[in-house]
Motif scaffolding. Structure first.
Motif, PDB file in Angstrom:
ATOM      1  N   TRP A 164       0.774  -1.153  -0.206  1.00 22.65           N
ATOM      2  CA  TRP A 164       0.037  -0.038  -0.074  1.00 22.65           C
ATOM      3  C   TRP A 164       0.671   1.263  -0.167  1.00 22.65           C
ATOM      4  O   TRP A 164       0.749   2.354  -0.726  1.00 22.65           O
ATOM      5  CB  TRP A 164      -1.063   0.155   1.364  1.00 22.65           C
ATOM      6  CG  TRP A 164      -1.672   1.483   1.541  1.00 22.65           C
ATOM      7  CD1 TRP A 164      -2.735   1.946   1.029  1.00 22.65           C
ATOM      8  CD2 TRP A 164      -0.976   2.371   2.355  1.00 22.65           C
ATOM      9  NE1 TRP A 164      -2.911   3.144   1.363  1.00 22.65           N
ATOM     10  CE2 TRP A 164      -2.058   3.513   2.083  1.00 22.65           C
ATOM     11  CE3 TRP A 164       0.001   2.618   3.008  1.00 22.65           C
ATOM     12  CZ2 TRP A 164      -1.975   4.652   2.619  1.00 22.65           C
ATOM     13  CZ3 TRP A 164       0.183   3.902   3.633  1.00 22.65           C
ATOM     14  CH2 TRP A 164      -0.769   5.118   3.587  1.00 22.65           C
ATOM     15  N   LEU A 165       2.019   1.437   0.790  1.00 14.86           N
ATOM     16  CA  LEU A 165       2.805   2.641   0.872  1.00 14.86           C
ATOM     17  C   LEU A 165       3.371   2.967  -0.589  1.00 14.86           C
ATOM     18  O   LEU A 165       3.391   3.878  -0.877  1.00 14.86           O
ATOM     19  CB  LEU A 165       3.725   2.144   1.977  1.00 14.86           C
ATOM     20  CG  LEU A 165       4.858   3.195   2.236  1.00 14.86           C
ATOM     21  CD1 LEU A 165       4.166   4.563   2.671  1.00 14.86           C
ATOM     22  CD2 LEU A 165       6.014   2.825   3.136  1.00 14.86           C
TER      23      LEU A 165
ATOM     24  N   PHE B 251       0.901   4.289  -2.718  1.00 11.57           N
ATOM     25  CA  PHE B 251       0.547   5.863  -2.117  1.00 11.57           C
ATOM     26  C   PHE B 251       1.738   6.768  -2.484  1.00 11.57           C
ATOM     27  O   PHE B 251       1.387   7.950  -2.872  1.00 11.57           O
ATOM     28  CB  PHE B 251       0.504   5.682  -0.512  1.00 11.57           C
ATOM     29  CG  PHE B 251       0.243   7.136   0.255  1.00 11.57           C
ATOM     30  CD1 PHE B 251      -0.799   7.928  -0.090  1.00 11.57           C
ATOM     31  CD2 PHE B 251       1.385   7.535   0.787  1.00 11.57           C
ATOM     32  CE1 PHE B 251      -0.913   8.969   0.563  1.00 11.57           C
ATOM     33  CE2 PHE B 251       1.114   8.806   1.381  1.00 11.57           C
ATOM     34  CZ  PHE B 251       0.060   9.689   1.264  1.00 11.57           C
TER      35      PHE B 251
ATOM     36  N   THR C 265       1.517   7.797  -6.023  1.00  9.93           N
ATOM     37  CA  THR C 265       0.427   8.579  -6.519  1.00  9.93           C
ATOM     38  C   THR C 265       0.691  10.199  -6.044  1.00  9.93           C
ATOM     39  O   THR C 265       0.120  10.936  -6.438  1.00  9.93           O
ATOM     40  CB  THR C 265      -1.004   8.200  -5.819  1.00  9.93           C
ATOM     41  OG1 THR C 265      -0.764   8.157  -4.190  1.00  9.93           O
ATOM     42  CG2 THR C 265      -1.218   6.917  -6.495  1.00  9.93           C
ATOM     43  N   GLN C 266       1.819  10.426  -5.099  1.00 13.86           N
ATOM     44  CA  GLN C 266       2.150  11.571  -4.541  1.00 13.86           C
ATOM     45  C   GLN C 266       3.199  12.080  -5.353  1.00 13.86           C
ATOM     46  O   GLN C 266       3.715  13.197  -4.926  1.00 13.86           O
ATOM     47  CB  GLN C 266       2.267  11.336  -3.006  1.00 13.86           C
ATOM     48  CG  GLN C 266       1.230  10.860  -2.050  1.00 13.86           C
ATOM     49  CD  GLN C 266      -0.136  11.866  -2.290  1.00 13.86           C
ATOM     50  OE1 GLN C 266       0.104  13.014  -2.282  1.00 13.86           O
ATOM     51  NE2 GLN C 266      -1.036  11.496  -2.346  1.00 13.86           N
TER      52      GLN C 266
ATOM     53  N   TYR D 171      -2.459   3.907  14.570  1.00 12.01           N
ATOM     54  CA  TYR D 171      -3.437   4.069  13.434  1.00 12.01           C
ATOM     55  C   TYR D 171      -3.748   2.523  12.718  1.00 12.01           C
ATOM     56  O   TYR D 171      -3.016   1.771  12.673  1.00 12.01           O
ATOM     57  CB  TYR D 171      -2.576   4.616  12.220  1.00 12.01           C
ATOM     58  CG  TYR D 171      -2.239   6.162  12.576  1.00 12.01           C
ATOM     59  CD1 TYR D 171      -3.101   7.267  12.233  1.00 12.01           C
ATOM     60  CD2 TYR D 171      -1.100   6.290  13.191  1.00 12.01           C
ATOM     61  CE1 TYR D 171      -2.499   8.612  12.723  1.00 12.01           C
ATOM     62  CE2 TYR D 171      -0.452   7.446  13.753  1.00 12.01           C
ATOM     63  CZ  TYR D 171      -1.565   8.767  13.374  1.00 12.01           C
ATOM     64  OH  TYR D 171      -0.924   9.901  13.704  1.00 12.01           O
TER      65      TYR D 171
ATOM     66  N   ILE E  83      -5.931   1.889   4.562  1.00  8.16           N
ATOM     67  CA  ILE E  83      -5.456   2.695   5.571  1.00  8.16           C
ATOM     68  C   ILE E  83      -6.111   4.016   5.544  1.00  8.16           C
ATOM     69  O   ILE E  83      -6.539   4.583   4.344  1.00  8.16           O
ATOM     70  CB  ILE E  83      -4.012   3.051   5.327  1.00  8.16           C
ATOM     71  CG1 ILE E  83      -3.362   1.766   4.953  1.00  8.16           C
ATOM     72  CG2 ILE E  83      -3.222   4.018   6.371  1.00  8.16           C
ATOM     73  CD1 ILE E  83      -2.853   0.767   6.367  1.00  8.16           C
TER      74      ILE E  83
ATOM     75  N   ASP F 120      -7.471   8.109   6.006  1.00  9.98           N
ATOM     76  CA  ASP F 120      -6.895   9.061   5.538  1.00  9.98           C
ATOM     77  C   ASP F 120      -5.886   9.945   6.249  1.00  9.98           C
ATOM     78  O   ASP F 120      -4.864  10.621   6.023  1.00  9.98           O
ATOM     79  CB  ASP F 120      -7.811  10.117   5.103  1.00  9.98           C
ATOM     80  CG  ASP F 120      -8.689   9.548   4.060  1.00  9.98           C
ATOM     81  OD1 ASP F 120      -8.030   8.708   3.141  1.00  9.98           O
ATOM     82  OD2 ASP F 120      -9.797   9.989   3.868  1.00  9.98           O
TER      83      ASP F 120
ATOM     84  N   GLN G 274      -2.291   8.868   5.962  1.00  7.95           N
ATOM     85  CA  GLN G 274      -1.795   9.188   4.901  1.00  7.95           C
ATOM     86  C   GLN G 274      -1.299  10.834   4.852  1.00  7.95           C
ATOM     87  O   GLN G 274      -0.232  11.073   4.574  1.00  7.95           O
ATOM     88  CB  GLN G 274      -2.769   9.149   3.833  1.00  7.95           C
ATOM     89  CG  GLN G 274      -3.195   7.826   3.300  1.00  7.95           C
ATOM     90  CD  GLN G 274      -4.513   7.787   2.425  1.00  7.95           C
ATOM     91  OE1 GLN G 274      -4.585   8.637   1.460  1.00  7.95           O
ATOM     92  NE2 GLN G 274      -5.299   6.886   2.359  1.00  7.95           N
TER      93      GLN G 274
ATOM     94  N   LEU H 230       1.883  10.962   7.052  1.00  5.07           N
ATOM     95  CA  LEU H 230       3.015  10.378   5.987  1.00  5.07           C
ATOM     96  C   LEU H 230       3.620  11.559   5.332  1.00  5.07           C
ATOM     97  O   LEU H 230       4.824  11.909   5.420  1.00  5.07           O
ATOM     98  CB  LEU H 230       2.829   9.170   5.567  1.00  5.07           C
ATOM     99  CG  LEU H 230       2.835   7.737   6.104  1.00  5.07           C
ATOM    100  CD1 LEU H 230       2.237   6.863   5.205  1.00  5.07           C
ATOM    101  CD2 LEU H 230       4.392   7.342   6.572  1.00  5.07           C
ATOM    102  N   LEU H 231       2.753  12.384   4.756  1.00  3.81           N
ATOM    103  CA  LEU H 231       3.072  13.452   3.917  1.00  3.81           C
ATOM    104  C   LEU H 231       3.744  14.580   4.643  1.00  3.81           C
ATOM    105  O   LEU H 231       4.480  15.203   4.160  1.00  3.81           O
ATOM    106  CB  LEU H 231       1.855  13.959   2.954  1.00  3.81           C
ATOM    107  CG  LEU H 231       1.303  13.239   1.961  1.00  3.81           C
ATOM    108  CD1 LEU H 231      -0.039  13.611   1.258  1.00  3.81           C
ATOM    109  CD2 LEU H 231       2.195  12.717   0.969  1.00  3.81           C
TER     110      LEU H 231
END
Length: 336
Positions: A69-70, A73, A76-77, A217, A320, A322, A325, A328-329
Protein backbone atom coordinates in the motif's frame (compact mmCIF):
# COMPACT_ATOMS: atom_id res chain seq x y z
CA UNK A 1 4.29 -27.12 13.13
CA UNK A 2 7.34 -25.05 14.02
CA UNK A 3 9.04 -25.76 17.33
CA UNK A 4 8.43 -22.11 18.21
CA UNK A 5 4.67 -22.66 17.92
CA UNK A 6 4.89 -25.11 20.80
CA UNK A 7 6.06 -22.52 23.32
CA UNK A 8 5.73 -19.00 21.91
CA UNK A 9 1.99 -19.03 22.51
CA UNK A 10 2.00 -20.28 26.10
CA UNK A 11 3.99 -20.18 29.34
CA UNK A 12 5.83 -23.40 30.18
CA UNK A 13 8.64 -24.45 32.57
CA UNK A 14 11.00 -23.88 29.64
CA UNK A 15 10.37 -20.16 29.97
CA UNK A 16 12.14 -20.04 33.32
CA UNK A 17 15.30 -20.84 31.35
CA UNK A 18 14.48 -18.67 28.34
CA UNK A 19 13.36 -15.54 30.20
CA UNK A 20 16.90 -14.53 31.38
CA UNK A 21 18.10 -14.86 27.77
CA UNK A 22 15.25 -12.60 26.69
CA UNK A 23 16.36 -10.01 29.26
CA UNK A 24 19.93 -10.14 27.93
CA UNK A 25 18.63 -9.87 24.37
CA UNK A 26 16.62 -6.77 25.23
CA UNK A 27 19.63 -5.24 27.03
CA UNK A 28 21.89 -5.93 24.05
CA UNK A 29 19.46 -4.23 21.65
CA UNK A 30 19.17 -1.17 23.90
CA UNK A 31 22.95 -0.95 24.21
CA UNK A 32 23.37 -1.32 20.46
CA UNK A 33 20.89 1.46 19.78
CA UNK A 34 22.61 3.73 22.31
CA UNK A 35 26.00 3.12 20.66
CA UNK A 36 24.64 4.25 17.31
CA UNK A 37 22.89 7.24 18.88
CA UNK A 38 26.18 8.35 20.52
CA UNK A 39 28.09 7.75 17.25
CA UNK A 40 30.25 5.12 18.91
CA UNK A 41 29.25 2.87 16.04
CA UNK A 42 29.20 4.50 12.57
CA UNK A 43 25.92 4.77 10.71
CA UNK A 44 25.06 5.45 7.06
CA UNK A 45 22.96 8.46 6.05
CA UNK A 46 21.47 8.23 2.56
CA UNK A 47 20.90 11.32 0.37
CA UNK A 48 17.18 10.46 0.19
CA UNK A 49 14.58 9.84 2.94
CA UNK A 50 14.38 6.31 4.34
CA UNK A 51 11.12 4.78 5.57
CA UNK A 52 11.63 1.66 7.64
CA UNK A 53 8.64 -0.73 7.86
CA UNK A 54 8.77 -3.65 10.28
CA UNK A 55 6.67 -5.80 12.59
CA UNK A 56 7.04 -5.93 16.36
CA UNK A 57 6.81 -9.73 16.05
CA UNK A 58 8.72 -12.29 14.04
CA UNK A 59 5.42 -12.89 12.23
CA UNK A 60 4.61 -10.67 9.26
CA UNK A 61 1.53 -9.27 11.01
CA UNK A 62 0.28 -7.47 7.90
CA UNK A 63 3.59 -5.71 7.24
CA UNK A 64 3.84 -6.87 3.61
CA UNK A 65 0.34 -5.66 2.57
CA UNK A 66 1.11 -2.36 4.33
CA UNK A 67 4.34 -2.01 2.38
CA UNK A 68 2.54 -2.66 -0.91
CA UNK A 69 0.00 0.00 0.00
CA UNK A 70 2.82 2.41 0.90
CA UNK A 71 4.46 1.99 -2.50
CA UNK A 72 1.21 2.76 -4.32
CA UNK A 73 0.54 5.74 -2.06
CA UNK A 74 3.99 7.27 -2.56
CA UNK A 75 3.79 6.87 -6.33
CA UNK A 76 0.42 8.65 -6.43
CA UNK A 77 2.03 11.51 -4.48
CA UNK A 78 4.78 11.91 -7.07
CA UNK A 79 7.57 10.01 -5.30
CA UNK A 80 9.80 7.44 -7.00
CA UNK A 81 10.43 4.79 -4.31
CA UNK A 82 12.81 1.87 -4.21
CA UNK A 83 12.56 -1.11 -1.87
CA UNK A 84 15.41 -2.85 -0.08
CA UNK A 85 14.96 -6.08 1.83
CA UNK A 86 17.24 -8.56 3.53
CA UNK A 87 18.61 -11.59 1.70
CA UNK A 88 17.51 -14.62 3.72
CA UNK A 89 18.93 -17.24 1.37
CA UNK A 90 21.40 -19.86 2.54
CA UNK A 91 23.95 -18.67 -0.02
CA UNK A 92 23.81 -14.86 0.08
CA UNK A 93 25.30 -12.96 -2.82
CA UNK A 94 26.08 -9.31 -3.45
CA UNK A 95 23.19 -6.80 -3.45
CA UNK A 96 21.07 -7.38 -6.53
CA UNK A 97 17.72 -6.52 -8.03
CA UNK A 98 14.86 -8.99 -8.33
CA UNK A 99 14.20 -8.68 -12.04
CA UNK A 100 12.48 -11.83 -13.27
CA UNK A 101 10.64 -14.98 -12.30
CA UNK A 102 13.98 -16.79 -12.41
CA UNK A 103 14.94 -15.07 -9.18
CA UNK A 104 12.24 -17.00 -7.32
CA UNK A 105 14.49 -19.99 -6.63
CA UNK A 106 16.95 -17.85 -4.67
CA UNK A 107 14.58 -15.27 -3.19
CA UNK A 108 12.42 -15.18 -0.08
CA UNK A 109 8.71 -15.57 -0.90
CA UNK A 110 7.69 -12.22 0.57
CA UNK A 111 10.52 -10.41 -1.23
CA UNK A 112 9.45 -11.98 -4.51
CA UNK A 113 5.85 -10.97 -3.81
CA UNK A 114 7.01 -7.35 -3.44
CA UNK A 115 8.86 -7.56 -6.73
CA UNK A 116 5.90 -9.20 -8.45
CA UNK A 117 3.68 -6.24 -7.60
CA UNK A 118 6.18 -3.38 -7.64
CA UNK A 119 9.12 -3.98 -9.93
CA UNK A 120 7.58 -2.20 -12.96
CA UNK A 121 7.26 1.04 -10.99
CA UNK A 122 9.55 0.47 -8.01
CA UNK A 123 12.85 -1.50 -8.06
CA UNK A 124 13.22 -4.19 -5.40
CA UNK A 125 16.73 -5.07 -4.24
CA UNK A 126 17.91 -7.71 -1.78
CA UNK A 127 21.16 -8.07 0.14
CA UNK A 128 22.62 -9.00 3.50
CA UNK A 129 23.91 -5.46 4.14
CA UNK A 130 20.93 -3.11 3.92
CA UNK A 131 23.06 0.04 3.73
CA UNK A 132 25.13 -1.34 0.85
CA UNK A 133 21.98 -2.60 -0.87
CA UNK A 134 20.37 0.84 -0.66
CA UNK A 135 23.49 2.51 -2.04
CA UNK A 136 23.63 0.09 -4.97
CA UNK A 137 19.95 0.69 -5.72
CA UNK A 138 20.42 4.46 -5.75
CA UNK A 139 23.51 4.13 -7.92
CA UNK A 140 21.57 2.05 -10.46
CA UNK A 141 18.36 4.11 -10.22
CA UNK A 142 19.44 7.71 -9.49
CA UNK A 143 15.86 8.91 -10.12
CA UNK A 144 14.69 7.15 -6.94
CA UNK A 145 14.01 9.80 -4.31
CA UNK A 146 12.88 7.67 -1.38
CA UNK A 147 13.94 4.28 0.04
CA UNK A 148 11.57 1.85 1.77
CA UNK A 149 13.41 -0.60 4.02
CA UNK A 150 11.52 -3.85 4.54
CA UNK A 151 12.49 -5.09 8.03
CA UNK A 152 15.46 -3.52 9.76
CA UNK A 153 13.83 -2.24 12.94
CA UNK A 154 16.96 -3.21 14.87
CA UNK A 155 19.38 -2.45 12.02
CA UNK A 156 20.55 0.93 13.27
CA UNK A 157 23.51 1.22 10.88
CA UNK A 158 21.16 2.57 8.21
CA UNK A 159 19.64 5.82 9.47
CA UNK A 160 15.88 6.05 9.00
CA UNK A 161 13.81 9.21 8.68
CA UNK A 162 10.45 7.59 9.38
CA UNK A 163 9.86 4.38 11.32
CA UNK A 164 6.60 2.46 10.89
CA UNK A 165 6.03 -0.43 13.29
CA UNK A 166 3.20 -2.90 12.70
CA UNK A 167 1.50 -4.48 15.72
CA UNK A 168 -0.74 -7.45 14.98
CA UNK A 169 -2.98 -8.30 17.93
CA UNK A 170 -3.70 -11.87 16.79
CA UNK A 171 -2.55 -14.68 19.06
CA UNK A 172 -0.40 -16.07 16.27
CA UNK A 173 1.61 -12.86 16.08
CA UNK A 174 1.78 -11.57 19.68
CA UNK A 175 1.87 -15.01 21.29
CA UNK A 176 2.65 -14.94 24.99
CA UNK A 177 3.78 -11.31 24.85
CA UNK A 178 7.42 -12.09 25.70
CA UNK A 179 10.61 -10.99 23.99
CA UNK A 180 12.74 -13.39 21.94
CA UNK A 181 13.62 -16.19 22.51
CA UNK A 182 10.96 -16.76 25.20
CA UNK A 183 8.29 -15.27 22.92
CA UNK A 184 7.81 -13.97 19.37
CA UNK A 185 8.31 -10.25 20.07
CA UNK A 186 11.42 -8.47 18.76
CA UNK A 187 10.79 -5.26 20.66
CA UNK A 188 9.53 -4.48 24.15
CA UNK A 189 6.01 -3.04 23.76
CA UNK A 190 6.84 -0.09 26.04
CA UNK A 191 9.55 0.96 23.55
CA UNK A 192 6.87 1.67 20.95
CA UNK A 193 6.45 5.14 22.41
CA UNK A 194 9.74 5.98 20.66
CA UNK A 195 8.44 4.96 17.20
CA UNK A 196 7.25 7.53 14.67
CA UNK A 197 4.17 5.64 13.51
CA UNK A 198 2.43 2.62 15.03
CA UNK A 199 0.03 0.74 12.77
CA UNK A 200 -2.22 -1.85 14.44
CA UNK A 201 -4.03 -4.80 12.96
CA UNK A 202 -6.98 -6.42 14.76
CA UNK A 203 -8.37 -5.93 18.25
CA UNK A 204 -6.06 -5.35 21.27
CA UNK A 205 -5.41 -8.28 23.60
CA UNK A 206 -4.40 -8.42 27.23
CA UNK A 207 -0.75 -9.26 26.52
CA UNK A 208 0.21 -5.79 25.33
CA UNK A 209 0.02 -2.69 27.54
CA UNK A 210 -0.86 0.22 25.24
CA UNK A 211 -1.00 2.87 27.96
CA UNK A 212 2.51 4.17 27.18
CA UNK A 213 2.23 4.00 23.41
CA UNK A 214 1.90 6.99 21.17
CA UNK A 215 -1.00 7.45 18.80
CA UNK A 216 -1.88 4.32 16.81
CA UNK A 217 -3.41 4.00 13.35
CA UNK A 218 -5.56 1.01 12.55
CA UNK A 219 -5.04 -1.00 9.39
CA UNK A 220 -7.72 -3.25 7.93
CA UNK A 221 -6.69 -6.23 5.84
CA UNK A 222 -9.04 -7.49 3.14
CA UNK A 223 -8.73 -11.01 1.79
CA UNK A 224 -12.21 -11.86 0.56
CA UNK A 225 -11.37 -12.11 -3.16
CA UNK A 226 -9.25 -14.63 -5.04
CA UNK A 227 -7.94 -14.61 -8.60
CA UNK A 228 -7.16 -17.42 -11.03
CA UNK A 229 -3.43 -17.95 -11.48
CA UNK A 230 -3.71 -18.76 -15.20
CA UNK A 231 -5.79 -15.64 -15.81
CA UNK A 232 -5.49 -13.04 -13.00
CA UNK A 233 -8.29 -11.04 -14.61
CA UNK A 234 -10.71 -13.72 -13.41
CA UNK A 235 -11.59 -12.86 -9.82
CA UNK A 236 -14.18 -14.35 -7.50
CA UNK A 237 -15.35 -13.69 -3.94
CA UNK A 238 -14.19 -16.36 -1.52
CA UNK A 239 -17.82 -16.89 -0.50
CA UNK A 240 -18.48 -18.52 -3.90
CA UNK A 241 -16.27 -21.44 -2.83
CA UNK A 242 -18.22 -22.33 0.32
CA UNK A 243 -19.96 -25.35 -1.22
CA UNK A 244 -16.88 -26.58 -3.07
CA UNK A 245 -14.39 -29.31 -2.21
CA UNK A 246 -11.24 -27.25 -1.59
CA UNK A 247 -7.59 -27.93 -0.91
CA UNK A 248 -5.51 -25.20 0.74
CA UNK A 249 -1.74 -25.38 0.15
CA UNK A 250 0.79 -23.29 2.07
CA UNK A 251 4.15 -23.36 3.80
CA UNK A 252 4.52 -23.46 7.57
CA UNK A 253 4.84 -19.67 7.85
CA UNK A 254 1.24 -19.22 6.70
CA UNK A 255 -0.30 -22.45 7.98
CA UNK A 256 -1.77 -21.06 11.21
CA UNK A 257 -3.24 -18.07 9.39
CA UNK A 258 -4.69 -20.36 6.69
CA UNK A 259 -6.28 -22.62 9.28
CA UNK A 260 -7.87 -19.63 11.01
CA UNK A 261 -9.05 -18.32 7.65
CA UNK A 262 -10.66 -21.63 6.70
CA UNK A 263 -12.56 -21.71 9.99
CA UNK A 264 -13.53 -18.04 9.80
CA UNK A 265 -14.88 -18.32 6.25
CA UNK A 266 -16.48 -21.76 6.96
CA UNK A 267 -14.79 -23.38 3.98
CA UNK A 268 -14.85 -27.10 3.26
CA UNK A 269 -11.10 -27.27 2.76
CA UNK A 270 -8.30 -29.69 3.49
CA UNK A 271 -5.11 -27.93 4.58
CA UNK A 272 -1.72 -29.08 3.23
CA UNK A 273 1.17 -27.49 5.12
CA UNK A 274 4.76 -27.78 3.94
CA UNK A 275 8.13 -26.90 5.44
CA UNK A 276 9.46 -23.37 5.76
CA UNK A 277 10.65 -21.94 2.42
CA UNK A 278 9.25 -24.98 0.64
CA UNK A 279 9.50 -24.91 -3.16
CA UNK A 280 6.25 -26.21 -4.59
CA UNK A 281 6.24 -28.60 -7.53
CA UNK A 282 3.71 -29.51 -10.21
CA UNK A 283 2.67 -32.84 -8.68
CA UNK A 284 1.74 -31.11 -5.39
CA UNK A 285 -0.98 -29.06 -7.06
CA UNK A 286 -2.27 -32.02 -9.07
CA UNK A 287 -5.36 -32.85 -7.00
CA UNK A 288 -8.06 -34.27 -9.34
CA UNK A 289 -10.65 -34.61 -6.56
CA UNK A 290 -10.48 -30.89 -5.74
CA UNK A 291 -12.98 -28.42 -7.14
CA UNK A 292 -10.44 -25.67 -6.50
CA UNK A 293 -6.98 -25.24 -4.97
CA UNK A 294 -6.26 -22.12 -2.91
CA UNK A 295 -2.84 -20.77 -1.94
CA UNK A 296 -1.59 -17.56 -0.29
CA UNK A 297 -0.33 -15.25 -3.00
CA UNK A 298 3.29 -15.37 -1.85
CA UNK A 299 3.27 -19.18 -2.21
CA UNK A 300 1.27 -19.44 -5.41
CA UNK A 301 3.72 -17.28 -7.36
CA UNK A 302 6.08 -20.27 -7.38
CA UNK A 303 3.49 -22.22 -9.35
CA UNK A 304 2.84 -19.79 -12.20
CA UNK A 305 4.81 -21.80 -14.78
CA UNK A 306 2.93 -25.06 -14.14
CA UNK A 307 -0.43 -23.80 -12.84
CA UNK A 308 -3.73 -25.38 -13.84
CA UNK A 309 -7.18 -23.83 -14.07
CA UNK A 310 -8.07 -25.03 -10.55
CA UNK A 311 -5.37 -22.94 -8.89
CA UNK A 312 -6.44 -19.70 -7.20
CA UNK A 313 -4.37 -17.07 -5.39
CA UNK A 314 -5.50 -15.47 -2.13
CA UNK A 315 -3.96 -11.99 -1.81
CA UNK A 316 -3.98 -9.68 1.21
CA UNK A 317 -4.67 -6.00 0.72
CA UNK A 318 -4.31 -3.21 3.29
CA UNK A 319 -6.78 -0.39 3.84
CA UNK A 320 -5.34 2.69 5.57
CA UNK A 321 -7.31 5.70 6.75
CA UNK A 322 -6.77 9.26 5.50
CA UNK A 323 -5.29 10.42 8.81
CA UNK A 324 -2.21 8.25 8.42
CA UNK A 325 -1.81 9.33 4.80
CA UNK A 326 -1.79 12.99 5.85
CA UNK A 327 0.74 12.26 8.62
CA UNK A 328 3.12 10.51 6.21
CA UNK A 329 3.02 13.42 3.78
CA UNK A 330 3.64 15.90 6.60
CA UNK A 331 6.66 13.95 7.88
CA UNK A 332 8.12 13.60 4.39
CA UNK A 333 7.66 17.31 3.73
CA UNK A 334 9.51 18.12 6.96
CA UNK A 335 12.41 15.89 5.89
CA UNK A 336 12.92 17.74 2.61
Amino acid sequence: MKLSDLYWHRITPLHFLLWPISVLYGFFLSLKRLCYWLDILPSVKLPVPVIMVDSISVADGGKTPLLLWLVDFLITQGYRPGIITRDNSDNPVLPHEITSDNDLLSTDGKAFLLAHHCRKSCPVWVGKDRAATAQELLSTYPACNIIICNDGMQYYRLERDIEIIVVDFSEHSSGNGLLLPAGPLRLKPNQLRESDIIVTNGKPNFHLDMSKWGKTYNMRLTNDTVYNVLDPEIQRPISSFKNKQLHFLTDIDNSRWCLDYIQKMELNAELHSYAENHRFSQHEIYLPEADAILMPEENVLQCKKFANDKLWALPKRAWINDELQALLLKKLKNKN
